[in-house]
Design an enzyme around this catalytic site. Sequence first.
Site, PDB file in Angstrom:
ATOM      1  N   ASN A 110       0.839  -1.198   0.000  1.00 36.50           N
ATOM      2  CA  ASN A 110       0.000   0.000   0.000  1.00 36.50           C
ATOM      3  C   ASN A 110       0.873   1.246   0.000  1.00 36.50           C
ATOM      4  O   ASN A 110       1.990   1.250   0.508  1.00 36.50           O
ATOM      5  CB  ASN A 110      -0.957   0.006   1.199  1.00 36.50           C
ATOM      6  CG  ASN A 110      -0.361   0.669   2.423  1.00 36.50           C
ATOM      7  OD1 ASN A 110      -0.353   1.896   2.539  1.00 36.50           O
ATOM      8  ND2 ASN A 110       0.181  -0.146   3.336  1.00 36.50           N
ATOM      9  N   PHE A 114      -1.609   8.190   4.540  1.00 39.58           N
ATOM     10  CA  PHE A 114      -2.386   8.753   5.648  1.00 39.58           C
ATOM     11  C   PHE A 114      -3.681   9.421   5.172  1.00 39.58           C
ATOM     12  O   PHE A 114      -4.029  10.527   5.592  1.00 39.58           O
ATOM     13  CB  PHE A 114      -1.557   9.777   6.435  1.00 39.58           C
ATOM     14  CG  PHE A 114      -0.529   9.188   7.362  1.00 39.58           C
ATOM     15  CD1 PHE A 114      -0.544   7.847   7.702  1.00 39.58           C
ATOM     16  CD2 PHE A 114       0.474   9.988   7.905  1.00 39.58           C
ATOM     17  CE1 PHE A 114       0.407   7.312   8.563  1.00 39.58           C
ATOM     18  CE2 PHE A 114       1.427   9.470   8.769  1.00 39.58           C
ATOM     19  CZ  PHE A 114       1.398   8.126   9.094  1.00 39.58           C
ATOM     20  N   SER A 172       5.665   4.971   8.757  1.00 37.99           N
ATOM     21  CA  SER A 172       5.045   4.726   7.462  1.00 37.99           C
ATOM     22  C   SER A 172       5.999   5.147   6.353  1.00 37.99           C
ATOM     23  O   SER A 172       6.562   6.247   6.405  1.00 37.99           O
ATOM     24  CB  SER A 172       3.738   5.512   7.326  1.00 37.99           C
ATOM     25  OG  SER A 172       3.268   5.456   5.992  1.00 37.99           O
ATOM     26  N   ASN A 174       5.087   5.879   3.378  1.00 39.98           N
ATOM     27  CA  ASN A 174       4.295   6.483   2.313  1.00 39.98           C
ATOM     28  C   ASN A 174       4.105   7.987   2.436  1.00 39.98           C
ATOM     29  O   ASN A 174       3.401   8.592   1.629  1.00 39.98           O
ATOM     30  CB  ASN A 174       2.924   5.797   2.252  1.00 39.98           C
ATOM     31  CG  ASN A 174       3.054   4.319   1.986  1.00 39.98           C
ATOM     32  OD1 ASN A 174       3.846   3.907   1.149  1.00 39.98           O
ATOM     33  ND2 ASN A 174       2.303   3.507   2.726  1.00 39.98           N
ATOM     34  N   THR A 175       4.705   8.591   3.451  1.00 37.70           N
ATOM     35  CA  THR A 175       4.752  10.052   3.577  1.00 37.70           C
ATOM     36  C   THR A 175       6.214  10.451   3.513  1.00 37.70           C
ATOM     37  O   THR A 175       7.015  10.024   4.339  1.00 37.70           O
ATOM     38  CB  THR A 175       4.120  10.528   4.889  1.00 37.70           C
ATOM     39  OG1 THR A 175       2.735  10.160   4.900  1.00 37.70           O
ATOM     40  CG2 THR A 175       4.232  12.040   5.037  1.00 37.70           C
ATOM     41  N   LYS A 210       5.482   3.177  17.033  1.00 37.93           N
ATOM     42  CA  LYS A 210       5.514   2.163  15.973  1.00 37.93           C
ATOM     43  C   LYS A 210       6.713   2.410  15.082  1.00 37.93           C
ATOM     44  O   LYS A 210       6.885   3.512  14.554  1.00 37.93           O
ATOM     45  CB  LYS A 210       4.223   2.206  15.150  1.00 37.93           C
ATOM     46  CG  LYS A 210       4.082   1.029  14.190  1.00 37.93           C
ATOM     47  CD  LYS A 210       2.679   0.947  13.630  1.00 37.93           C
ATOM     48  CE  LYS A 210       2.457  -0.340  12.836  1.00 37.93           C
ATOM     49  NZ  LYS A 210       1.052  -0.466  12.382  1.00 37.93           N
ATOM     50  N   ASN A 239       6.051  -1.747  11.409  1.00 36.16           N
ATOM     51  CA  ASN A 239       5.239  -1.263  10.296  1.00 36.16           C
ATOM     52  C   ASN A 239       5.617  -2.050   9.038  1.00 36.16           C
ATOM     53  O   ASN A 239       6.315  -3.057   9.107  1.00 36.16           O
ATOM     54  CB  ASN A 239       5.493   0.238  10.095  1.00 36.16           C
ATOM     55  CG  ASN A 239       4.276   0.972   9.555  1.00 36.16           C
ATOM     56  OD1 ASN A 239       3.571   0.474   8.675  1.00 36.16           O
ATOM     57  ND2 ASN A 239       4.015   2.168  10.067  1.00 36.16           N
TER      58      ASN A 239
END
Length: 352
Positions: A110, A114, A172, A174-175, A210, A239
Site C-alpha cells: 500500500n 495517511f 510509514s 508512504n509520507t 511504531k 510497520n
Amino acid sequence: MSTLERLGLAALQRVNPETAHGLALRALNAGLGPRSGPVTSPRLSTQLAGLRLPNPVGLAAGFDKNAETLGALAQTGFGFLEVGAATPLPQPGNPRPRLFRLSEDRAAINRFGFNNDGAEAIAARLARRPEGRVVGLNLGANKTSADRAGDFARVLATCGAHVDFATVNVSSPNTEKLRDLQGPAALRALLEGVMTARAALARPIPVFLKIAPDMDDAALDDIAGVVTEAGLHGIIATNTTLARDGLVSAHKGEAGGLSGAPLFEASTRVLARLSQATEGTVPLIGVGGVDSAGAAYAKIRAGASAVQLYTALVYGGISLAAEIATGLDMLLERDGFSTVADAVGTGRGDWL
C-alpha cells in the site's frame, strides 16, 4: 470461517482491493460479521501497559482508518482495536491505485499516504465508541504540515479523551521523509511534545511508538534508549517494509510498504532484538505476518506481550482473529504456560 464469509471473501477478491476494503467495512456495519465478542480464557487474559485485554490478539491500524466500524469490530474476536492513522487535518492521501494484493505471497503493498477524515471527525466518532473494549488511535502527520512533529501532539490533544492508548507512527514509508523522524534527536523532540500533550489529558493514557522493520541493530538500540528516556509505554514492531526479497506476485514492484506473510521473519527478528535491548522492561507489540495461532505464538515467545494483524484478514477473513486467539490458547496449554505473560520472551534466543 463460515460459508457466508468464505463466499464473501471470494467475491471481494474479484474487485479492486481498495473497493473491496470499503465493501468489507460496509458488510461489517450491516451486521454480517462475527458477533460472539472477544475470545477469552484465564490463559489468554493479559495486561498491556496497564490495559486489561481479554486476549492479546489486536487489530492493527489501517483497517478502520476513520473509526467508522467500531461497533461491529467490538463484536469480533479481537482483544483490542487500533484505528487511524489520524492527522490534524483531513487529507485524501496518494493517488489511486494505491493498494495491491500479492495473493501468491499472501501479502499486500500500500501507498495510501495517511488518507483520513481528520482528527476532529475521528474524535467525534470515538466519543461514541462501544464501552468495555480497549481502543487505541494511531497518530499521524499531515503531508503538507510545516511542523510534522507537532502534528502528533495535536492529534493526541484532540482525540486522547476518547481512546485507551495512542501510537506515534513515524514509520510509514508512504509520507515523504516521515521516517527521518525516527532519528534519535528528532524523535526525542517529537516524543517530548506528545508526552506533554498526554500529561494535559484528564485521563493520561499509554503511548506506544511504531517503528519500521528496515533498521539495523544500532538504530534499534537508539530507539530503545529514546523510548526509555521519554517514558513511553511500549513499542509496536513493526510497520510495513520497503524490502521486496523473494516475492513472486505480479505487483511485487509497486512502490509502497509491503505487509503480510513475507514480513514475518524480519519483523520478528526486530521484535526479539528490541526485547533484548530493553531487557524485557518495555512492553512490545508484534506485528507483521501474523496469520495463524503459530505465528502469534512465535511473536509472543520472541518478546511480544500482544500481537496485531491486518493483511491476513484479506485472505483469512474477520473470523481469523477468533481462530488465532483460540489456537493460541491451545498452544499455551500444550506447552504448560498458565498465562500469556508467562510465555513472553521464552523463545527470544531463537531469533538472535
